[in-house]
Design a protein around this motif. Structure first.
Motif, mmCIF file in Angstrom:
data_model
loop_
_atom_site.group_PDB
_atom_site.id
_atom_site.type_symbol
_atom_site.label_atom_id
_atom_site.label_comp_id
_atom_site.label_asym_id
_atom_site.label_seq_id
_atom_site.Cartn_x
_atom_site.Cartn_y
_atom_site.Cartn_z
ATOM 1 N N PHE B 176 -50.151 73.174 54.985
ATOM 2 C CA PHE B 176 -51.279 74.271 54.577
ATOM 3 C C PHE B 176 -51.866 74.632 55.926
ATOM 4 O O PHE B 176 -52.079 75.817 56.261
ATOM 5 C CB PHE B 176 -52.447 73.727 53.788
ATOM 6 C CG PHE B 176 -53.104 75.026 53.141
ATOM 7 C CD1 PHE B 176 -52.574 75.663 52.170
ATOM 8 C CD2 PHE B 176 -54.072 75.389 53.929
ATOM 9 C CE1 PHE B 176 -53.111 77.018 51.760
ATOM 10 C CE2 PHE B 176 -54.947 76.725 53.262
ATOM 11 C CZ PHE B 176 -54.456 77.169 52.374
ATOM 12 N N ALA B 178 -50.758 74.582 58.954
ATOM 13 C CA ALA B 178 -49.808 75.401 59.978
ATOM 14 C C ALA B 178 -49.420 76.585 59.285
ATOM 15 O O ALA B 178 -49.295 77.385 60.061
ATOM 16 C CB ALA B 178 -48.437 74.336 59.971
ATOM 17 N N ARG B 179 -49.359 76.825 57.939
ATOM 18 C CA ARG B 179 -48.866 77.887 57.418
ATOM 19 C C ARG B 179 -50.190 78.995 57.108
ATOM 20 O O ARG B 179 -49.789 80.145 57.124
ATOM 21 C CB ARG B 179 -48.268 77.603 56.025
ATOM 22 C CG ARG B 179 -47.327 78.681 55.542
ATOM 23 C CD ARG B 179 -46.229 77.866 54.435
ATOM 24 N NE ARG B 179 -46.908 78.314 53.195
ATOM 25 C CZ ARG B 179 -46.681 79.535 52.586
ATOM 26 N NH1 ARG B 179 -46.028 80.413 52.864
ATOM 27 N NH2 ARG B 179 -47.181 79.517 50.925
ATOM 28 N N HIS B 180 -51.056 78.547 56.765
ATOM 29 C CA HIS B 180 -52.274 79.375 56.454
ATOM 30 C C HIS B 180 -53.782 79.566 57.458
ATOM 31 O O HIS B 180 -53.945 80.368 57.635
ATOM 32 C CB HIS B 180 -52.848 78.944 55.141
ATOM 33 C CG HIS B 180 -51.854 79.500 53.995
ATOM 34 N ND1 HIS B 180 -51.627 80.750 53.695
ATOM 35 C CD2 HIS B 180 -50.603 78.675 53.339
ATOM 36 C CE1 HIS B 180 -50.512 80.947 52.602
ATOM 37 N NE2 HIS B 180 -50.412 79.700 52.568
#
Lengths: 488, 488
Positions: B176, B178-180
């Protein structure tokens, strides 16, 4: 889920028209897996305002992406990542840009390369996990833990959950430890003599930082817990290993001079030896002669299911010489990361200041949950249940080992959760490990427990804390077969 | 609650008959508050077996204690601590036995005596708590946090709750972040470039250990977060303070040589300055010239409610020069102790090994709960709500300050949770603090933020993160009165 507008940035060094840059930015987000199918994009109005470009530029970019099937428009509600968009593998962030830093120079100190071995996180997938120190889902009292955690999340405990305790601890947990946990070990302590830590690991680490320097000497048991050796190596103190015998650390073998003696009297790790009462007194007397402090890791005292545990070394200490390390992580579950340190006020004060600098305090919710779990008696029931089950498993294991004629190096007479084994002298258990894993058998090679360069490689640890009874005998059979198949 | 039999030990050096010793042991337990009224004693059979004495001796002791009203017998069910037993004060452990250790010699290193001030744990009892960094119960989304925590306690997440992750983290939280979380700051990172920490404090501490030694130099902002200064002082590196201006750390004022530059570009702590984009680029260029690394504490970026936050310094970094520190503790709640560190793989690897040695890993349950709270969007809502409320409170505070003609030293233009104040030159806010507290007003004296021996003593911080809007004006009125009453 909607993709937040803050996720979008135009790279300042990007080339091409603004519209092309926007298209590329969104397409790359989809291709890299950051934006997923069905996720909603911000409105063109919001995106334009956020990026500081005209709305028509954004609209053109979005329309183009729709034409290429990256996006799909849904009536009135805007653009979504298309179900037909190109498939990203899993989320893989782009390879980092060229790292021009010379890290071999930039790193001031290195902490990698210690003795602590890598352990498999997927141990539960092995049919024969003789793994040490993990939770057995069949034994843990999940229901009551959940109940206590829920209670600690209630309005009444809001402060305990959310507050910055600065350098302090949950007063309820400290009170329980002082009033119930320590008296069972024969120890009476005041709150100012107790510090909650992130497991026994953290307690040992804090102790090493406060007591040891490059000019000081620590005695460690040989073999001993490898992570303790790593902690002490990092502290750069002098290390004097002393071989243990079947009664644990022999006071007679101690050097004339040392500053701190680290020992595990309840259950020597990894040999399971319990130090007899007379030897405990001799150790205290010897330490007093040497002017050394003793750090007692009261490791596994709670799984003394064969005989009642002896009182802690700390209970015999009338001088403030013994520092006591206790843990709840082992018997509740290791992911809990909760232990405690007991020692003289002057020592605890420095540990508290260091802990505050390193991490402030262990999370309040975890402390309060543990306080409830302990005070409602669930902890005692859990330990009792573990003792009963471990006792059965141990019996099965001993029979299987005897049936195959495998050599036990240390079993202890108080209980514990593992047996310390000696393989044939020509066998390197580190090498055999890979072959055993292929057969589904997980054991712990013993070399990392030993000190120095020429470590015996034929020892290993067999734990019965996470393997069901009925798997033990077939697992030992496979192990015995692999051992027998090893060429001399 | 029953008193467990393991709590009872006969002191080996005790005098008198066995019966007298048992009586004394139980009476002392009651008098010291360890055993409480209505608690049940173990049966005479169990107690006799545990102590290794005859049952009749135990029975005689218990009967005698009953006669003296320490205990009461209940038909068939045994002995209980009597409701008429002597009253202990609260639980006070006995004064420790004489501590014969010379702790001034035994302590290898000291960690007490830093700049971090003691703060009142009972801040919520003050009517005007202009306190910084605590949770406002009126703002925090307790219901959804509880919901996420409960979900993370479920059977499906059993492994995440209980497992020993060794040196790893919860993969769901890492994914999460890393992605958001990081893309919102303009940062793309791989999982191996991210480490979860026990709050920003722990991230800064790990960074200092890995990068600094006695032979290295660190630049810090002046004034700066006092706990950072304590961390760096403990690392024994050379410290070069650089005065900040209204745009934060000025690159032109940096020395020619330094190894690491610590900075807070989003909101300078404590002055609230936000570093403009051009200065960020100049800082990066200057650091590259110096061959220095930059540690970016992305402090309070999430409370930029007046203007959208600038992308992080790390997002402009193409060389791996910037190490990024983020935190959830501040915006969720400080007792959470959860933050993260982003940097080049070689750096994160060493931090990970050190973290494993110090505490292994942040508790799994907390990581998973945060992952749910973030991914379900509750975090975004919380931050939005905080922004709205803080914006109102800030307006009220600015008006009240203006009405009383109090001097603002730094307010920032992006938001934040506090205003940095300058009192009249002759005033020592540390001394005024005690008088203000008597009036129910809690402010934070500013001296600990400054470097060196001759620190300005007339600055202070006024936070609006934990005080209701309607209390702000009356609190400022009391403050203004106390300031005016101070003799020159």
């Amino acid at each position: 889920m909607a993709i937040p507008v803050e996720t979008f940035f135009l790279a300042p060094e990007a080339e091409g028209t603004l519209q092309a840059q926007i298209q590329q930015m969104i397409a790359q987000g989809i291709l890299s897996g950051r934006f997923r199918k069905g996720e909603k994009l911000p409105s063109s109005r919001k995106l334009a305002a956020h990026l500081g470009v005209s709305r028509i530029t954004v609209t053109l970019a979005l329309t183009e992406l729709q034409a290429n099937d990256y996006l799909e428009a849904r009536d009135r509600s805007g653009y979504y990542v298309s179900e037909n968009a190109p498939e990203p593998p899993a989320f893989i962030a782009p390879t980092p840009r060229a790292d021009t830093i010379d890290w071999s120079r930039a790193l001031g100190r290195r902490f990698t390369g210690g003795d602590t071995p890598e352990k498999p996180q997927d141990w539960a997938r092995y049919p024969y996990p003789f793994i040490y120190g993990q939770t057995d889902p069949a034994l843990f009292d999940h229901t009551n833990w959940r109940h206590c955690a829920l209670r600690a999340l209630g309005q009444k405990d809001f402060q305990a959950l959310t507050a910055d305790y600065y350098d302090q601890d949950d007063p309820e947990l400290i009170e329980f430890i002082a009033r119930h946990t320590l008296p069972r070990r024969g120890i009476l302590a005041q709150p100012s003599e107790i510090l909650v830590t992130m497991g026994a690991q953290n307690a040992l680490w804090l102790t090493a930082q406060v007591l040891l320097t490059q000019r000081r000497t620590a005695v460690i048991e040989n073999p001993c817990y490898h992570a303790l050796r790593d902690i002490l190596t990092q502290s750069r103190c002098h290390l004097t290993p002393v071989d243990v015998d079947r009664d644990g650390l022999p006071p007679d073998a101690l050097p004339d001079q040392a500053d701190v003696i680290f020992t595990t009297p309840s259950h020597q790790a990894p040999t399971n030896a319990t130090m007899p009462r007379a030897r405990r007194e001799a150790l205290l007397a010897k330490a007093a002669d040497m002017g050394a402090l003793i750090v007692e890791d009261d490791y596994e005292f709670e799984v003394s299911f064969l005989r009642a545990p002896l009182p802690a070394l700390k209970s015999l200490d009338t001088e403030g010489r013994v520092i006591y390390v206790g843990s709840f992580s082992k018997s509740i579950f290791p992911g809990l990361r909760l232990g405690y340190l007991v020692g003289s006020k002057a020592f605890i004060r420095e540990c508290r200041a260091l802990r505050a600098s390193v991490l402030r305090h262990p999370p309040g919710h975890i402390q309060r949950t543990a306080a409830y779990f302990l005070s409602l008696g669930h902890y005692d029931s859990l330990v009792r249940r573990m003792g009963q089950v471990f006792s059965r498993r141990r019996k099965v294991m001993e029979e299987a080992l005897a049936a195959h004629g495998l050599d036990v190096a240390g079993r202890g007479v108080f209980g514990g959760s593992s047996i310390w084994m000696e393989g044939p002298a020509h066998i390197d258990m580190g090498q055999l490990d890979a072959r055993l894993r292929k057969r589904g058998v997980l054991v712990e090679p013993g070399a990392p427990f030993f000190h120095g360069k020429r470590r015996p490689r034929n020892f290993y640890r067999l734990a019965y804390s996470s393997i069901p009874s009925e798997r033990i005998a077939p697992g030992i059979t496979l192990l015995a077969r692999e051992l027998a198949d090893c060429p001399e």
